[in-house]
Design a protein around this motif. Structure first.
Motif, PDB file in Angstrom:
ATOM      1  N   ALA A   1      19.382  30.906   3.020  1.00 29.52           N
ATOM      2  CA  ALA A   1      20.148  29.650   3.024  1.00 29.52           C
ATOM      3  C   ALA A   1      19.794  28.761   4.202  1.00 29.52           C
ATOM      4  CB  ALA A   1      21.644  29.962   3.037  1.00 29.52           C
ATOM      5  N   TYR A   2      19.353  29.345   5.307  1.00 27.84           N
ATOM      6  CA  TYR A   2      19.116  28.560   6.516  1.00 27.84           C
ATOM      7  C   TYR A   2      18.007  27.531   6.323  1.00 27.84           C
ATOM      8  CZ  TYR A   2      22.006  32.111   8.716  1.00 27.84           C
ATOM      9  OH  TYR A   2      23.044  32.949   9.042  1.00 27.84           O
ATOM     10  N   GLU A   3      16.963  27.923   5.607  1.00 29.18           N
ATOM     11  CA  GLU A   3      15.855  26.991   5.401  1.00 29.18           C
ATOM     12  C   GLU A   3      16.281  25.824   4.529  1.00 29.18           C
ATOM     13  OE1 GLU A   3      11.103  27.104   4.181  1.00 29.18           O
ATOM     14  OE2 GLU A   3      12.319  28.937   4.121  1.00 29.18           O
ATOM     15  N   PRO A  51      20.740  19.310   6.298  1.00 29.80           N
ATOM     16  CA  PRO A  51      22.172  18.940   6.384  1.00 29.80           C
ATOM     17  C   PRO A  51      22.837  19.422   7.675  1.00 29.80           C
ATOM     18  CG  PRO A  51      21.655  19.796   4.204  1.00 29.80           C
ATOM     19  CD  PRO A  51      20.439  20.029   5.044  1.00 29.80           C
ATOM     20  N   ILE A  52      22.479  20.624   8.134  1.00 30.79           N
ATOM     21  CA  ILE A  52      23.050  21.133   9.386  1.00 30.79           C
ATOM     22  C   ILE A  52      22.623  20.251  10.554  1.00 30.79           C
ATOM     23  CG2 ILE A  52      23.006  23.054  11.028  1.00 30.79           C
ATOM     24  CD1 ILE A  52      22.720  24.947   8.617  1.00 30.79           C
ATOM     25  N   TYR A  53      21.353  19.881  10.573  1.00 29.60           N
ATOM     26  CA  TYR A  53      20.815  19.028  11.652  1.00 29.60           C
ATOM     27  C   TYR A  53      21.541  17.674  11.673  1.00 29.60           C
ATOM     28  CZ  TYR A  53      17.310  16.442  14.385  1.00 29.60           C
ATOM     29  OH  TYR A  53      16.664  15.671  15.331  1.00 29.60           O
ATOM     30  N   SER A  74      20.558  23.969  15.330  1.00 26.35           N
ATOM     31  CA  SER A  74      20.192  23.054  14.246  1.00 26.35           C
ATOM     32  C   SER A  74      18.777  22.516  14.438  1.00 26.35           C
ATOM     33  CB  SER A  74      21.197  21.900  14.172  1.00 26.35           C
ATOM     34  OG  SER A  74      21.230  21.168  15.382  1.00 26.35           O
ATOM     35  N   THR A  75      18.417  22.222  15.686  1.00 27.28           N
ATOM     36  CA  THR A  75      17.059  21.744  15.959  1.00 27.28           C
ATOM     37  C   THR A  75      16.034  22.825  15.672  1.00 27.28           C
ATOM     38  OG1 THR A  75      17.917  20.277  17.688  1.00 27.28           O
ATOM     39  CG2 THR A  75      15.564  20.724  17.713  1.00 27.28           C
ATOM     40  N   LEU A 115      16.302  25.350  13.570  1.00 31.67           N
ATOM     41  CA  LEU A 115      16.206  25.584  12.124  1.00 31.67           C
ATOM     42  C   LEU A 115      15.370  24.508  11.441  1.00 31.67           C
ATOM     43  CD1 LEU A 115      19.863  26.701  11.284  1.00 31.67           C
ATOM     44  CD2 LEU A 115      17.808  28.119  11.199  1.00 31.67           C
ATOM     45  N   LEU A 116      15.585  23.239  11.814  1.00 39.68           N
ATOM     46  CA  LEU A 116      14.820  22.165  11.171  1.00 39.68           C
ATOM     47  C   LEU A 116      13.352  22.215  11.594  1.00 39.68           C
ATOM     48  CD1 LEU A 116      14.958  19.833   9.220  1.00 39.68           C
ATOM     49  CD2 LEU A 116      15.495  18.304  11.128  1.00 39.68           C
ATOM     50  N   LEU A 117      13.093  22.534  12.864  1.00 42.00           N
ATOM     51  CA  LEU A 117      11.704  22.699  13.305  1.00 42.00           C
ATOM     52  C   LEU A 117      11.015  23.801  12.508  1.00 42.00           C
ATOM     53  CD1 LEU A 117      12.002  22.442  17.202  1.00 42.00           C
ATOM     54  CD2 LEU A 117      10.762  20.874  15.717  1.00 42.00           C
ATOM     55  N   ALA A 118      11.698  24.926  12.325  1.00 43.23           N
ATOM     56  CA  ALA A 118      11.120  26.030  11.569  1.00 43.23           C
ATOM     57  C   ALA A 118      10.865  25.633  10.120  1.00 43.23           C
ATOM     58  CB  ALA A 118      12.040  27.247  11.639  1.00 43.23           C
ATOM     59  N   THR A 119      11.782  24.856   9.538  1.00 39.51           N
ATOM     60  CA  THR A 119      11.617  24.420   8.152  1.00 39.51           C
ATOM     61  C   THR A 119      10.421  23.483   8.002  1.00 39.51           C
ATOM     62  OG1 THR A 119      13.999  24.605   7.743  1.00 39.51           O
ATOM     63  CG2 THR A 119      12.736  23.242   6.229  1.00 39.51           C
ATOM     64  N   VAL A 120      10.354  22.472   8.849  1.00 41.45           N
ATOM     65  CA  VAL A 120       9.288  21.473   8.753  1.00 41.45           C
ATOM     66  C   VAL A 120       7.930  22.086   9.073  1.00 41.45           C
ATOM     67  CG1 VAL A 120       8.378  19.357   9.804  1.00 41.45           C
ATOM     68  CG2 VAL A 120      10.798  19.512   9.215  1.00 41.45           C
TER      69      VAL A 120
END
Length: 481
Positions: free
Chosen positions: A79-81, A86-88, A128-129, A131-136
């Motif tokens: 779910a984190y990815e 939205p979390i960010y 949040s930062t 998680l978004l860095l890891a996703t991108v």
């Protein structure tokens, strides 16, 4: 038990990284006992009394265990990815709203207050930062050396960092600089780290010595890098080194000769350099040497920074920040003012000797000489009561924690887990480096907690959630084999 794909489902005991969990538990216990040591003389009730900070910290620890359980056993790791954006955005809105709706604490408007409970969004913005860095950065085709991807990554880091600076939380914003180590692991050129270090050096030289020395240092380093890259070190030794040595004596020569005393040596130095730059640039153009052009641009940017240093120091930084930097750099002595905390902290740590004075026996701690000793300056409590031996054990515990995060991250098959693990390690390292550096006088006092040890619910919840998200992601990868 085997999954549909034929892989055996490994049990809980074999999939959780108990070394990380053990480090977390030890640091939390060390924090609780030393928080009580820092307040026991003024708040004499037992360690778990709700009226004491140690009692409240025990509550934060219990709720953190609940958060850890929720992350490990309830929230699906996948779910984190999907929810990272939205979390960010949600955390970003909290960061903005706290500026207008939060309470002011010691000049910083970064806290929400709900009765006796305070919450700092900056503590969860690191999650949040990350998680978004890891996703991108884990997306197929992502390349950090490509400008489009690099700018997107930089914006993800700089946006929350800038908002936190607006809250006057410079310390929390400084933690974001640590992400540069993760970016380096993912392919960012090491030259960027070098440039950041040079910028800090130029800023310090300009303030403490002179702009002339800063520009001359910049010219020497830039010319050395260009010659090394172009494999022309002989040119640097024959031409640049004698010129640098000559210009080292120019200020004294101008001061000794009456006819030259009215001329600013800095303008002479810059004039000579900028006269030479077109020839260097033309030669690089003929050889298609892009590095030299980047070196010239970096030199010009460095000169701009040197001339901007006074403006940044006097007009951008706040008064208390300027005073702390002045004391740190030795520009002013203020042992009873802004330098009081650091001075008392160093006395406390130094008086502990090798094995310390014993638990609850520290005089600096008992009589409250060090302000904020249960939060930002908790390390000096450890130093006084447990000595060099205790300090070393705590630092080694953090080093092992960071190493274990990197070890697990490197073994991850998924880029998302690896990048998030490095982000977690970078944040913990920056907090450790800044906090301990602050207590021993190597960093300015900027108010930043020691992870899992300092008093505070926001810090405890934030770092626990950050760590256990990685443990959950790592467990999910180790679940089947």
């Amino acid at each position: 038990m085997r999954s549909a794909g034929g892989f055996r489902n490994r049990g809980l005991a074999k999939t959780l990284d108990w070394w990380l969990i053990g480090c977390w538990a030890l640091l939390v216990c060390i924090g609780l006992t030393n928080i009580y040591a820092s307040i026991h003389s003024t708040e004499p009730e037992h360690i778990f009394a709700w009226s004491c900070r140690s009692g409240k910290q025990a509550v934060w620890i219990l709720t953190s265990i609940g958060i850890a359980g929720l992350i490990l056993f309830v929230i699906p790791p996948r779910a984190y990815e999907g929810l990272s954006l939205p979390i960010y955005i949600g955390v970003g809105l909290l960061l903005i709203s706290v500026i207008f709706l939060g309470i002011e604490v010691k000049g910083s408007r970064s806290w929400f207050a709900f009765g006796p409970i305070r919450f700092q969004p900056a503590e969860i913005s690191k999650i949040s930062t990350s998680l978004l860095l890891a996703t991108v950065m884990s997306q197929l085709g992502y390349k950090i050396r490509r400008w489009k991807d690099f700018i997107l990554t930089a914006l993800i880091i700089l946006i929350p960092m800038a908002i936190i600076v607006l809250q006057s939380e410079t310390g929390s914003a400084l933690v974001y600089v640590g992400f540069i180590f993760m970016l380096y692991r993912e392919g960012l050129s090491g030259w960027l780290i070098f440039l950041v270090g040079m910028a800090v050096l130029l800023f310090i030289l300009t303030l403490t010595v002179s702009p002339y020395v800063a520009v001359l240092t910049l010219a020497g380093v830039a010319s050395l890098c260009i010659c090394l890259y172009s494999r022309r070190l002989k040119w640097w030794l024959i031409i640049c080194v004698p010129l640098i040595v000559l210009f080292c004596f120019v200020p004294r020569i101008f001061g000794a000769v009456d006819a030259l005393s009215g001329i600013n040596p800095l303008w002479v130095l810059l004039g000579c350099i900028f006269l030479a730059l077109p020839f260097v640039a033309f030669q690089a153009f003929r050889e298609r040497n892009t590095f030299t052009h980047l070196g010239i641009l970096s030199f010009i940017a460095g000169v701009v920074l040197v001339f901007s240093a006074d403006f940044i120091f006097n007009d951008v930084l706040q008064d208390h920040q300027r005073k702390r930097i002045e004391v740190l750099l030795g520009m002013k002595e203020d042992p009873s003012g802004v330098g009081y905390n650091v001075n008392q902290s160093k006395i406390a740590i130094g008086s502990g000797g090798f094995f310390g004075k014993g638990y609850l026996n520290g005089t600096q701690t008992t009589y409250g000489f060090v302000p904020e000793q249960s939060t930002d300056f908790i390390f000096c409590t450890i130093g006084e009561e447990w000595g060099f031996f205790g300090c070393s054990l705590v630092i080694l515990l953090y080093v092992f924690l960071i190493w274990r995060l990197i070890y697990d991250a490197e073994r991850s098959r998924e880029a998302f887990t690896r990048i998030y693990g490095y982000c977690t390690a970078c944040c913990i390292f920056m907090h450790l480096f800044i906090n301990i550096g602050m207590t021993i006088g190597l960093m300015p006092v900027i108010g930043i907690p020691l992870p899992f040890v300092s008093y505070g619910g926001s810090s405890m919840w934030g770092f626990t959630a950050m760590l256990f998200i990685f443990i959950a992601l790592n467990r999910n990868e180790r679940k089947y084999f």
